[in-house]
Design an enzyme around this catalytic site. Sequence first.
Site, PDB file in Angstrom:
ATOM      1  N   GLN A  95       0.843  -1.188   0.000  1.00 61.94           N
ATOM      2  CA  GLN A  95       0.000   0.000   0.000  1.00 61.94           C
ATOM      3  C   GLN A  95       0.882   1.242   0.000  1.00 61.94           C
ATOM      4  OE1 GLN A  95      -2.464  -0.061   3.469  1.00 61.94           O
ATOM      5  NE2 GLN A  95      -3.844   1.520   2.758  1.00 61.94           N
ATOM      6  N   SER A 149       0.658   6.532   2.999  1.00 58.03           N
ATOM      7  CA  SER A 149       1.335   7.539   3.835  1.00 58.03           C
ATOM      8  C   SER A 149       2.585   8.073   3.156  1.00 58.03           C
ATOM      9  CB  SER A 149       1.744   6.930   5.169  1.00 58.03           C
ATOM     10  OG  SER A 149       0.627   6.539   5.902  1.00 58.03           O
ATOM     11  N   GLU A 168     -10.217  -2.812   6.266  1.00 59.68           N
ATOM     12  CA  GLU A 168      -9.408  -3.333   7.375  1.00 59.68           C
ATOM     13  C   GLU A 168     -10.266  -3.849   8.514  1.00 59.68           C
ATOM     14  OE1 GLU A 168      -6.737  -0.307   8.647  1.00 59.68           O
ATOM     15  OE2 GLU A 168      -5.636  -0.304   6.767  1.00 59.68           O
TER      16      GLU A 168
END
Lengths: 393, 369
Positions: A129, A132, A247
Amino acid sequence: MTILDVQHDVSAFRRAIRDWLAEVVPPDWKARMARASNEEYIAFQRWWMAERSKVGLAIPHWPKEYGGAGLSQRHLIAVADEMARADAPQNRLFTISLIHMPGTLLPHGTEAQKRRYLSGVANGEVWCQGFSEPNSGSDLASLRCRAVRDGDHYVINGQKIWSSNSMYADHCLLLTRTDPNAQKHRGITYFIMDMRSPGVEVRPIRQANGRAEFGELFLTDVRIPAENMIDAENNGWRVAQATLASERGVISFEGGERQRYEIEAFYRNSLKTGAAWLRDVQLHREFISLLAEMQAARRLLRRVLEESERQGASASVLPSIVKLSSTVLRQRICSFMVRISGVDGQAFALLAEEPFGSPMFDFMSAFSGTIAGGTNEIQRNIVAERGLGMPRI
Amino acid sequence: VTSAIETASTLDQATLDALRESVASVLAEQCDSIALHAFIDGKNALDKALWAQAGQLGWLGLGIPEQFGGLGMGAEGLAILHGELGRHSAPGPYIATLSAARAIVETGGEAMRATLLPRLASGEVSAAVPATLDARGLTLSGAGISGTLRCLGSADAGFILAPADDGWVIVDLTRAEVTVAPMWDRTRDVIDVRLKEATPVSTLPDAMATRASLTRAMALAVAADSAGGARSITERTIAYMKTREQFGQPIAGFQALKHRAADLATKLAVADEMVRHAVQRMVADEPDAELWATLAKSEVTEACVFVTTDCVQLHGGVGFTWDFDPHIFLKRARLNEVLIMANTALRDHAAAALAAITASGRSALELEL
C-alpha cells in the site's frame, strides 16, 4: 471430498478445516520461524499461501467469478476461528493482497482490472500500500506524491512510507496528487503500480521491535499506464475510503480469537508450572481484570461483524471504538507479560515459540495496533465527531 | 434449580426491546432531572410513587417465575430494568428486593417461594439484604437471631435475607429496630437493622447456594445499574459541552475534551459488553456464570466511578454544584462500587473460580460466534 464441498453444513465445514490444519500445519513452525531469516520467513509465508490455495482457502471470501469461493461471513468466521484455535500461521505477507486490494477493486475497479489482479493473489502475488508519506501521516489527504499525465501514461514522482512488505511486493495500491490546485481531498488519484517498474526504489525500515516489515518507497519518473487508474482522475480519496474500511472485520476478529487462545495457553502453563506471578495477589487481580476486558473486546469484535452485514454500517463509529479498546488492551496485556517476566523477559528475542515467550517483542510490536491504520488519536476524533456529534473546529 | 422452574431460557429480542422501551418511557416521564433533584431535596416522594408503579407494571416480578406471580424474564429482564433505573438514578430498593427474590427463586424452599414471591412481585413488601455479603453481623443461638447489620433496603422493608452464623435466614422486620443511615447517595436507602433474639421466618436449605445466588443477582444488578448510570451521565455531559461556550466556541469542539469523551464512549461500550456477557452466561446457567457476574460488578463499577468522576470535571464549575446532575451519578457510582464486597475481593473470588474451571479441563472463555 474437499473442504469447500461440505460448506452447506457449517459444522462439517469446520471439522474439515480442523482436520486439514492438523495435517498440514507443521507442529514446529513457531520454533522454526523464531530462528528464521527474513528470506526463510518469506518463503514460509509463500508456502502457507500455496497450501491454502490447494484446498480453496486462499481467497475464500471473493466472488466465484473472480476465482474465490464466495463464502458467507459465517463461513469466514469459522475459517478464522479454526485458524486461531489451531494456532496456524497468519498470512501477514498477503494482508494487503487479501484484504485491501479486493476491498478496493471489487467496488471501484474496472472489469479488466478485477479479472487481471484478483485471480493473481491465489498464485502468490504480493501487494503493498502506498498511502502515507513522510509529511502526510494522520493528515493523509495532504499527500504530495505527484502524478502527471503524459500521453497514455502518468509519470509519478514522490515518496511513500510505512508500506508493509513492499520489499517483496509485485503491485502497489498508490495514492497520488494529480491536481495540486484543487481542495486537498479533490486532487487525489488512485493507481495500481507495478513494483518492477523502472524508478521504483524500496528501502526497508527497521522497526523498534527489531524487525523490518515496512519499506520506504522512492518513486522517480515511474510510468504507470492510464488503464491502471482506479475509478476516475481526482476521485482517489473516495476510493481510498473503501481501502481503509476493508481493514475492519474478519481479520480483527481473528486477531482477537488468537489472543484468547494465547492467553489461555499462557494461563494453563502458569498453573502447570506454578508460576510465581500466581502467588502475587496484585498481579493475579490485574490478570483477571485484563481477562474481563478481553472477553468484552471479543464480544465487540463480533458486533462489528454483525453490523458490517447490515445496511448503513459505514456510518458507524463502532470499528473505531473497537480499535481503541482492543489495541490499548493488547498493549496492557503485553505490558503485564513484560512485568511478570523480570530481567529474563528483557533478553533480546524476536518471535518466540511459547505464547508471550518474548514479552518485550510483543510489547514493542503492540504499538503497530495503536499507531497503524489511523492512530488512536485519529480514532478518538472520529468517535467524538461522527459518533458523539462534537463539533469540528 | 432455575431451569426446573423457568421454561424460557432465552427471550426473543423483540420482547426485550419492548421491555426496555416501556421502562425507559415511564422513567423518562416521571424520573427526569427535575423530579430527581426535588426528591433528593426531600420535596417529593418519587421513590414511593415509582415503587407503586413498578409493582403495577410487573417490574418487581421480572425475575420471578409466572407461577409465583412474576413475569419470568430472568437475568435478561433484570439487567434491562436495572440498566434503565441506573440511567435515571431512580430511587428505590430495587437492587435489594429483586436480588433477594432471585435468591429465593433459586435456592428457597417450596413453601418460602409460595409465600414470599407473590408478595415481592406485587410490591406489597420490599426486602433488605446485607450491603456487603462478607459482613458477619448476626449470630444464631437457641434464643433466636441477634446482632446488627448494615443493609441495602428501605426503612419499611418487610423482611431481611441475611447470613446468621453459617446459615442464611429470612427475618421479619416489622418488629425489628431499623434505623436509616443517611448516605451520600440519596437515591438508595441503607438501613441498620438491630435484632434481638428474633425468630427467623424461615431458614434457607442450602446456605452456600443462597449466598452464591444472591451474589450473582446483586452483582448483575449493580453492574447493570452502573453501566446505565455511566452512559446516561456521559450523554448529559456531552450535551452540556455542546452548549457551554468559552473562547468563543462550544467547549465540545476542543480536541483535548473530544478525546476524553471518546475514551468515555469506549469505556461504556466495554462496560455494556461485560454486563451482556454476564447475562448470557447466567441465562445459559454456565459453570462460569458467577465468575462473569462478579467480574462484571468489579470492572463495571470501577469504570463507572471513572466515568462519573470525569463527567463532574468536564462540567467545570457547575459540575461542583448541587443543582447539576453529575454529583448524583458519581455518588450512586461510589455506593455501587463498594456493595457486595470490595472489588479486590471479588477479583480474588473470580481468580479462584478461573483456576478451578481451568483445572477441571474446561474453558471459562467460551463465547458464541
